[in-house]
Design a protein around this motif. Structure first.
Motif, PDB file in Angstrom:
ATOM      1  N   GLU A 112     -26.687  33.839  23.165  1.00  0.00           N
ATOM      2  CA  GLU A 112     -26.615  35.152  23.808  1.00  0.00           C
ATOM      3  C   GLU A 112     -26.022  35.030  25.213  1.00  0.00           C
ATOM      4  O   GLU A 112     -25.196  35.855  25.627  1.00  0.00           O
ATOM      5  CB  GLU A 112     -28.007  35.782  23.873  1.00  0.00           C
ATOM      6  N   MET A 139     -22.939  39.988  18.416  1.00  0.00           N
ATOM      7  CA  MET A 139     -23.989  40.725  17.711  1.00  0.00           C
ATOM      8  C   MET A 139     -23.919  40.515  16.199  1.00  0.00           C
ATOM      9  O   MET A 139     -24.930  40.590  15.513  1.00  0.00           O
ATOM     10  CB  MET A 139     -23.913  42.204  18.077  1.00  0.00           C
ATOM     11  N   GLU A 144     -28.397  42.541  17.228  1.00  0.00           N
ATOM     12  CA  GLU A 144     -28.287  43.301  18.477  1.00  0.00           C
ATOM     13  C   GLU A 144     -29.192  42.689  19.548  1.00  0.00           C
ATOM     14  O   GLU A 144     -30.378  42.457  19.318  1.00  0.00           O
ATOM     15  CB  GLU A 144     -28.645  44.766  18.244  1.00  0.00           C
ATOM     16  N   LYS A 145     -28.605  42.435  20.707  1.00  0.00           N
ATOM     17  CA  LYS A 145     -29.321  41.897  21.859  1.00  0.00           C
ATOM     18  C   LYS A 145     -29.062  42.821  23.041  1.00  0.00           C
ATOM     19  O   LYS A 145     -27.963  43.351  23.192  1.00  0.00           O
ATOM     20  CB  LYS A 145     -28.847  40.479  22.197  1.00  0.00           C
ATOM     21  N   LEU A 149     -25.466  44.468  24.140  1.00  0.00           N
ATOM     22  CA  LEU A 149     -25.271  45.904  24.050  1.00  0.00           C
ATOM     23  C   LEU A 149     -24.922  46.516  25.412  1.00  0.00           C
ATOM     24  O   LEU A 149     -24.035  47.370  25.508  1.00  0.00           O
ATOM     25  CB  LEU A 149     -26.527  46.573  23.494  1.00  0.00           C
TER      26      LEU A 149
END
Length: 259
Positions: A112, A139, A144-145, A149
């Motif tokens: 991430e 993602m 989704e992080k 986002l």
């Protein structure tokens, strides 16, 4: 100008940090900030600090040379590579960090962080399509992080689609209602567009998300500024009575009451 430590930041838990580029809703088109001017002026002086706390000044070109030297020295160390990239980004050296961002993508086990950092480098270098592709791919790989986002929302905003940007940003807020960058950008945008009543409604909308504690504290601060002490106390007590209280929430409440 942003200030930073001249040497490596001792004790900095860089492996726990994830970058997220904040979106400023203000405009500076007619009055460029000193940092904007500095990017085009290699003789612009940068303030830095030695390990003993003393301040020094150096030309941007010299600072970049120091950063590049340290980046090469830490080419196989993702934490140190990330730290020096982040310091360089803080002084608007995004375009000079492309290669380093690619390297971080290759070696960083904190995926991430790698996707977010490289996405910010590309975005701040004006490579918006590439930045969007990197963050979207992140993602796909990770799910989704919130940082991915939030940075994707910034890229979409820069591309001129404010409506889609706000939709993506709301997804970030829903995913983590306590992530400060996304929450404050979302709330500020609503207040600037629709006024105070809409801002308060947005706060209550976030408060309804399970686990949200930052929005209630912001609401408490709002009432405290109006000297509505009983309402403020009730809100803060409700946060403190949650089964698991985040330490950041305690500090935020203490800071609010200290003022």
């Amino acid at each position: 100008m942003f200030k930073r430590l001249f040497a490596a930041l001792a004790g900095n838990k860089s492996s726990e940090q994830l970058p997220s580029q904040e979106k400023s809703t203000g405009s500076a088109q007619n009055n460029p900030a000193p940092d904007d001017l500095a990017k085009d002026n290699p003789l612009e002086m940068i303030s830095a600090y030695r390990e003993d706390g003393s301040q020094i000044h150096m030309e941007r070109a010299n600072w970049l040379a120091i950063a590049k030297h340290n980046l090469k020295n830490h080419w196989d160390n993702p934490d140190e590579l990330y730290r020096w990239i982040l310091m360089s980004l803080n002084d608007d050296f995004a375009a000079e960090m492309i290669e380093e961002g690619q390297r971080l993508m290759e070696i960083d086990p904190i995926r991430e962080r790698a996707y977010s950092t490289y996405g910010i480098i590309l975005m701040n270098s004006g490579k918006l399509d590439e930045a969007e592709a990197v963050l979207t791919e992140g993602m796909k790989q990770l799910g989704e992080k919130v940082t991915l986002l939030t940075n994707l929302a910034k890229v979409i905003w820069e591309k001129g689609d404010e409506s889609q940007s706000m939709d993506v940003l709301w997804r970030a807020v829903q995913l983590d209602p306590n992530f400060e960058n996304s929450l404050m950008w979302w709330l500020t945008s609503i207040e600037e567009r629709y006024g105070e009543a809409a801002y308060l409604a947005a706060l209550h909308k976030v408060i309804a998300i399970p686990g949200a504690w930052r929005a209630p504290i912001i609401l408490g601060q709002y009432h405290l500024a109006k000297n509505e002490i009983e309402t403020t106390d009730a809100i803060f007590c409700k946060v403190l009575n949650q089964q698991a209280v985040d330490s950041a929430a305690l500090l935020m409440i203490a800071d609010s009451l200290g003022h």
